[in-house]
Write a protein that holds these residues in place. Structure first.
Motif, short mmCIF file in Angstrom:
data_model
loop_
_atom_site.label_atom_id
_atom_site.label_comp_id
_atom_site.label_asym_id
_atom_site.label_seq_id
_atom_site.Cartn_x
_atom_site.Cartn_y
_atom_site.Cartn_z
N ASP A 32 -2.49 15.28 -15.01
CA ASP A 32 -1.48 15.36 -16.39
C ASP A 32 -0.17 14.77 -15.63
O ASP A 32 0.52 14.03 -17.23
N GLU A 33 0.77 15.57 -14.34
CA GLU A 33 1.73 15.12 -14.31
C GLU A 33 2.15 13.51 -14.47
O GLU A 33 2.98 12.64 -14.52
N LYS A 92 -9.76 13.47 -21.43
CA LYS A 92 -10.12 13.64 -20.30
C LYS A 92 -10.74 15.00 -20.04
O LYS A 92 -11.72 15.70 -21.39
N ASN A 135 -6.06 19.20 -11.87
CA ASN A 135 -5.88 18.73 -13.30
C ASN A 135 -4.40 18.66 -13.47
O ASN A 135 -4.01 17.74 -14.45
N LYS A 136 -3.50 19.57 -13.13
CA LYS A 136 -2.29 19.40 -13.89
C LYS A 136 -1.90 18.08 -12.81
O LYS A 136 -0.95 18.09 -13.25
N GLU A 153 3.25 8.11 -19.72
CA GLU A 153 2.83 8.46 -20.81
C GLU A 153 3.86 6.62 -21.94
O GLU A 153 3.24 6.10 -22.97
N ILE A 190 -0.23 11.38 -15.75
CA ILE A 190 -0.27 10.20 -16.62
C ILE A 190 0.71 11.31 -17.53
O ILE A 190 1.01 10.07 -18.80
N LYS A 191 1.70 11.29 -17.53
CA LYS A 191 3.87 11.96 -18.19
C LYS A 191 3.95 10.91 -18.39
O LYS A 191 4.50 10.62 -18.49
N TYR A 230 -11.76 17.50 -18.08
CA TYR A 230 -11.78 18.12 -16.62
C TYR A 230 -12.47 19.10 -16.54
O TYR A 230 -12.80 19.66 -17.50
N LYS A 246 0.24 12.04 -6.95
CA LYS A 246 0.85 12.02 -7.68
C LYS A 246 0.51 10.14 -7.66
O LYS A 246 0.67 9.45 -8.55
#
Length: 466
Positions: free
Chosen positions: A329-330, A348, A325-326, A336, A332-333, A350, A365
């Motif tokens: 998120d990274e 999301k 999940n982290k 962004e 997606i960031k 998750y 990633k």
């Protein structure tokens, strides 16, 4: 009544025999398939071992060629930057040599060939070093002693090529034999599966038609049959996965070969253009433009080769434990800004009780980011764009990245991971190839489902930390 009871007992006895035969047939098929699968895994490991030997000896020749090319470029142009491929090439060559030596330690003949090859490698690098020293010591002029050493240098290089060709030929013979064994095992599994399922089906049909009253026993048999089919399906999926790994290794070797074969003549073209430009005293109006065109297109070809090599290269992975999940998120960031500009809604889903992954975080990633960017581009200029990220637990970690973009037809889906295949005007067709190779390098799985006009969904499965 007595006759009916006798017939009933006879039929019940016959049913028992039928189910015992089916059970024994399935049990025998199971053990034979289990044995065959172990042989498949063993042969697949040998295929990977042989591919590694071929890759390392190919890289030995490539590094020696790089050293030659760098030295030749320096002597021709007198520009120190041309020595870049030569710097450190001997250490890299020895690294590949030691790896090949270790991999072939169970083959005395190949060990002997590699030891002879090492002597010629040392001689060739001594010759190159002597040439550079002599050139520098004589005010960057080619001397008679350098010219006299040229035939010996050519002879040593030819011996290196011949030795590597012999080693590669022997390994490819082994690879061919291993592939034949895998095919034979695969045929055996198929034959056992077809025969066992055919016989089991025939016996089941006989029992169903003749003895409908014994439904409980038939149900039990059906459950066993379904279980067997699932086992065979799982075995087939494992075989497909092993074939994908083999195809991945072969594709990487082909890409490296193409890269070396393209870069050597490309270097010669650039050197020749540089010399020609220096030799022209009075340049015509279009001369500078033409030289600039040669340089620009040569750089473009070199970049295309580098991109292809990067997309098929398996580096040593740096594993660490991290939440999937982290990681999402990274990823997606990093996208962004594009998400904001495209007015895309991110949903999301998750899983909160999922275990961590053991992966190379930066590479995974990159794989996630490539898929996300691909999804954003598929939803450009569309109202109500939605990007969905979902994670699931279980035996493996499952990541699903979906969009409601333009989607793809079946032909595009089947070619999606091929190098240089793209439907985008400015795409290079290597992003999703790199994504697939990253997932395969982690022993994972990646698949895609898409419907024209309705969007695309990528599914990635990776091992969890236990």
């Amino acid at each position: 009544m007595t006759n009916n009871n006798t017939n009933r007992r006879a039929t019940e006895k016959a049913v028992k025999y039928v189910y015992w035969i089916v059970f024994l047939l399935l049990l025998l098929s199971y053990f034979i398939t289990l044995f065959a699968n172990r042989q498949l895994v063993r042969q697949a490991n040998w295929v990977e071992h042989t591919n590694n030997v071929i890759n390392h000896v190919s890289d030995i020749l490539a590094k020696v060629k790089d050293a030659e090319t760098g030295a030749r470029g320096y002597i021709i142009t007198k520009k120190i930057e041309f020595l870049s491929p030569y710097q450190g090439s001997y250490e890299k060559t020895i690294t590949h040599y030691n790896a090949a030596l270790e991999l072939t330690k169970d083959d005395p003949l190949q060990q002997e060939r590699l030891q002879k090859l090492k002597k010629n490698i040392d001689r060739r690098f001594e010759q190159i070093a002597f040439g550079i020293r002599s050139f520098n010591d004589n005010n960057q002029e080619v001397t008679d002693s350098m010219d006299k050493r040229q035939p010996e240098a050519l002879k040593v290089m030819e011996e290196i090529r011949s030795a590597i060709a012999v080693i590669e030929r022997e390994e490819r013979i082994l690879l061919s034999q291993q592939n034949i064994r895998i095919k034979n095992i695969f045929r055996t599994i198929n034959a056992i599966t077809i025969i066992s399922l055919t016989l089991a089906f025939c016996l089941s049909l006989f029992g169903f038609i003749t003895f409908t009253r014994i439904s409980n026993d038939r149900k039990k048999y059906q459950e066993e049959l379904n279980s067997r089919i699932e086992e065979l399906k799982t075995a087939n999926e494992e075989l497909v996965k092993m074939r994908s790994q083999e195809k991945f290794a072969v594709s990487g070797r082909i890409a490296r070969t193409i890269g070396h074969e393209v870069r050597n003549p490309l270097t010669n073209i650039m050197l020749a253009a540089s010399e020609l430009k220096s030799a022209i005293a009075e340049k015509e109006e279009n001369t500078e433009y033409l030289f600039e065109m040669i340089s620009r297109n040569s750089d473009r070809i070199n970049q295309l080769v580098s991109d292809l090599l990067d997309s098929t290269k398996i580096d040593d992975l740096k594993y660490e434990s991290i939440s999937v999940n982290k990681l999402l998120d990274e990823a997606i960031k990093e996208a962004e800004d594009r998400i904001s500009l495209s007015n895309v809604k991110v949903i999301k889903k998750y899983s909160s009780d999922i275990c961590d992954l053991s992966v190379d975080t930066e590479k995974i990633k990159i794989a996630f980011l490539n898929i996300i960017i691909n999804a954003l581009e598929a939803m450009e200029n569309k109202d109500g764009s939605v990007l969905t990220l979902e994670t699931k637990g279980g035996d493996k970690c499952t990541v699903i990245i979906s969009d409601n973009g333009t989607g793809m037809d079946n032909e595009s889906v089947s070619r999606l991971f091929e190098p240089y295949f793209t439907s985008k005007p400015k795409g290079n067709g290597l992003g999703l190839t790199n994504t697939q190779n990253i997932v395969l390098a982690h022993k994972g799985e990646i698949s895609v489902e898409s419907t024209k006009g309705h969007g695309t969904s990528f599914t990635i499965k990776l091992d969890l930390v236990r």
